[in-house]
Design a protein around this motif. Structure first.
Motif, PDB file in Angstrom:
ATOM      1  N   VAL A  84       0.714  -1.311  -0.151  1.00 43.21           N
ATOM      2  CA  VAL A  84      -0.186  -0.092  -0.147  1.00 43.21           C
ATOM      3  C   VAL A  84       0.923   1.365  -0.037  1.00 43.21           C
ATOM      4  O   VAL A  84       0.673   2.211  -0.707  1.00 43.21           O
ATOM      5  CB  VAL A  84      -0.897   0.197   1.196  1.00 43.21           C
ATOM      6  N   SER A 114      -9.308  10.040  -6.274  1.00 44.91           N
ATOM      7  CA  SER A 114      -8.208  10.132  -5.253  1.00 44.91           C
ATOM      8  C   SER A 114      -7.792   8.674  -4.982  1.00 44.91           C
ATOM      9  O   SER A 114      -8.923   7.832  -5.043  1.00 44.91           O
ATOM     10  CB  SER A 114      -8.676  10.660  -4.193  1.00 44.91           C
ATOM     11  N   ASN A 115      -6.415   8.467  -4.502  1.00 48.58           N
ATOM     12  CA  ASN A 115      -6.221   7.420  -3.887  1.00 48.58           C
ATOM     13  C   ASN A 115      -6.157   7.166  -2.641  1.00 48.58           C
ATOM     14  O   ASN A 115      -5.716   8.326  -1.905  1.00 48.58           O
ATOM     15  CB  ASN A 115      -4.550   7.008  -4.458  1.00 48.58           C
ATOM     16  N   ASN A 163      -5.661   5.351   0.948  1.00 42.69           N
ATOM     17  CA  ASN A 163      -4.932   4.370   1.739  1.00 42.69           C
ATOM     18  C   ASN A 163      -5.289   4.552   3.178  1.00 42.69           C
ATOM     19  O   ASN A 163      -5.458   5.504   3.871  1.00 42.69           O
ATOM     20  CB  ASN A 163      -3.344   4.816   1.513  1.00 42.69           C
ATOM     21  N   LEU A 172      -5.577  12.753  -7.453  1.00 37.86           N
ATOM     22  CA  LEU A 172      -5.236  12.216  -8.685  1.00 37.86           C
ATOM     23  C   LEU A 172      -5.761  13.310  -9.609  1.00 37.86           C
ATOM     24  O   LEU A 172      -4.906  13.514 -10.835  1.00 37.86           O
ATOM     25  CB  LEU A 172      -5.679  10.861  -9.002  1.00 37.86           C
ATOM     26  N   ASN A 186      -4.537  10.883  -1.625  1.00 40.30           N
ATOM     27  CA  ASN A 186      -3.500  11.593  -2.625  1.00 40.30           C
ATOM     28  C   ASN A 186      -4.486  11.760  -3.952  1.00 40.30           C
ATOM     29  O   ASN A 186      -5.160  10.961  -4.408  1.00 40.30           O
ATOM     30  CB  ASN A 186      -2.687  10.544  -3.181  1.00 40.30           C
ATOM     31  N   PHE A 225       0.040   4.877  -7.428  1.00 42.85           N
ATOM     32  CA  PHE A 225      -0.751   6.185  -7.444  1.00 42.85           C
ATOM     33  C   PHE A 225      -0.208   6.956  -6.474  1.00 42.85           C
ATOM     34  O   PHE A 225      -0.840   8.195  -6.365  1.00 42.85           O
ATOM     35  CB  PHE A 225      -2.242   5.738  -7.235  1.00 42.85           C
ATOM     36  N   SER A 277      -5.920  -0.026   0.087  1.00 42.87           N
ATOM     37  CA  SER A 277      -5.812   0.848  -0.814  1.00 42.87           C
ATOM     38  C   SER A 277      -7.028   0.755  -2.084  1.00 42.87           C
ATOM     39  O   SER A 277      -7.139  -0.214  -2.598  1.00 42.87           O
ATOM     40  CB  SER A 277      -4.531   1.081  -1.299  1.00 42.87           C
ATOM     41  N   HIS A 278      -7.591   1.856  -2.194  1.00 45.35           N
ATOM     42  CA  HIS A 278      -8.472   2.038  -3.441  1.00 45.35           C
ATOM     43  C   HIS A 278      -8.528   3.375  -4.275  1.00 45.35           C
ATOM     44  O   HIS A 278      -8.105   4.418  -3.372  1.00 45.35           O
ATOM     45  CB  HIS A 278      -9.845   1.703  -2.944  1.00 45.35           C
ATOM     46  N   ILE A 279      -9.011   3.431  -5.286  1.00 46.18           N
ATOM     47  CA  ILE A 279      -9.112   4.683  -6.066  1.00 46.18           C
ATOM     48  C   ILE A 279     -10.565   4.870  -6.055  1.00 46.18           C
ATOM     49  O   ILE A 279     -11.278   3.993  -6.019  1.00 46.18           O
ATOM     50  CB  ILE A 279      -8.605   4.466  -7.590  1.00 46.18           C
ATOM     51  N   THR A 336      -7.124  -1.603  -5.305  1.00 48.67           N
ATOM     52  CA  THR A 336      -5.677  -1.682  -5.647  1.00 48.67           C
ATOM     53  C   THR A 336      -4.665  -2.430  -4.790  1.00 48.67           C
ATOM     54  O   THR A 336      -3.603  -2.809  -5.448  1.00 48.67           O
ATOM     55  CB  THR A 336      -4.916  -0.421  -5.982  1.00 48.67           C
ATOM     56  N   ASP A 394       2.210   2.061  -3.368  1.00 43.84           N
ATOM     57  CA  ASP A 394       1.231   1.975  -4.452  1.00 43.84           C
ATOM     58  C   ASP A 394       1.655   2.941  -5.709  1.00 43.84           C
ATOM     59  O   ASP A 394       2.228   4.030  -5.382  1.00 43.84           O
ATOM     60  CB  ASP A 394      -0.028   2.432  -3.940  1.00 43.84           C
TER      61      ASP A 394
END
Length: 138
Positions: free
Chosen positions: A8, A47-48, A50, A35, A33, A13, A113-115, A72, A11
């Motif tokens: 993670v 956004s990413n 975490n 994007l 984060n 991203f 972690s996911h977008i 992710t 990652d």
């Protein structure tokens, strides 16, 4: 290191900074984060996100839009009101329609972690309390 922490934190991203702006809507610590820049002048947030083990957001509803989660890394949970919690793994996709009450977060022992692709506004509701969360089977 905790389960999936290295994956993670590294990652593709970007890990991001502590999610201070939304911290009051989470139990535990999340990192964000962005994007897509506000300067891009589009009305969708990408956004990413975490999340440390045990962290989850509050129940919430998206109005005038939707949310799509692209998992992710790590392991997490997604639950809609009235349905069982669904365990999430890398490659899973969750499409959340407007007006659906839900929450999502990491499992007790794994980073996650996911977008998040989100349009519209969020109405934040009650916390996912510890006694309920602790009963979820990893």
């Amino acid at each position: 290191m905790t389960k999936n922490e290295e994956t993670v934190k590294n990652d593709m991203f970007g890990f991001g900074d502590k999610n201070v702006a939304f911290a009051k809507y989470f139990i535990g610590t999340s990192y964000l984060n962005g994007l897509v820049s506000p300067d891009d002048n589009i009305d969708i947030n990408v956004s990413n996100v975490n999340i440390e083990p045990g962290c989850r957001n509050d129940w919430h509803i998206h109005h005038d839009g939707f949310q799509i989660l692209l998992v992710t890394a790590g392991e997490g949970w997604y639950q809609e009101e009235g349905k069982s919690a669904r365990k999430l793994h890398p490659g899973d996709v969750v499409a959340i329609h407007e007006g659906v009450k839900h929450w999502h977060g990491a499992t007790k022992d794994s980073w996650f972690s996911h977008i998040a692709i989100t349009k519209g506004t969020s109405e934040w509701l009650e916390k996912v309390d510890d006694s309920y969360y602790e009963q979820l089977a990893d």
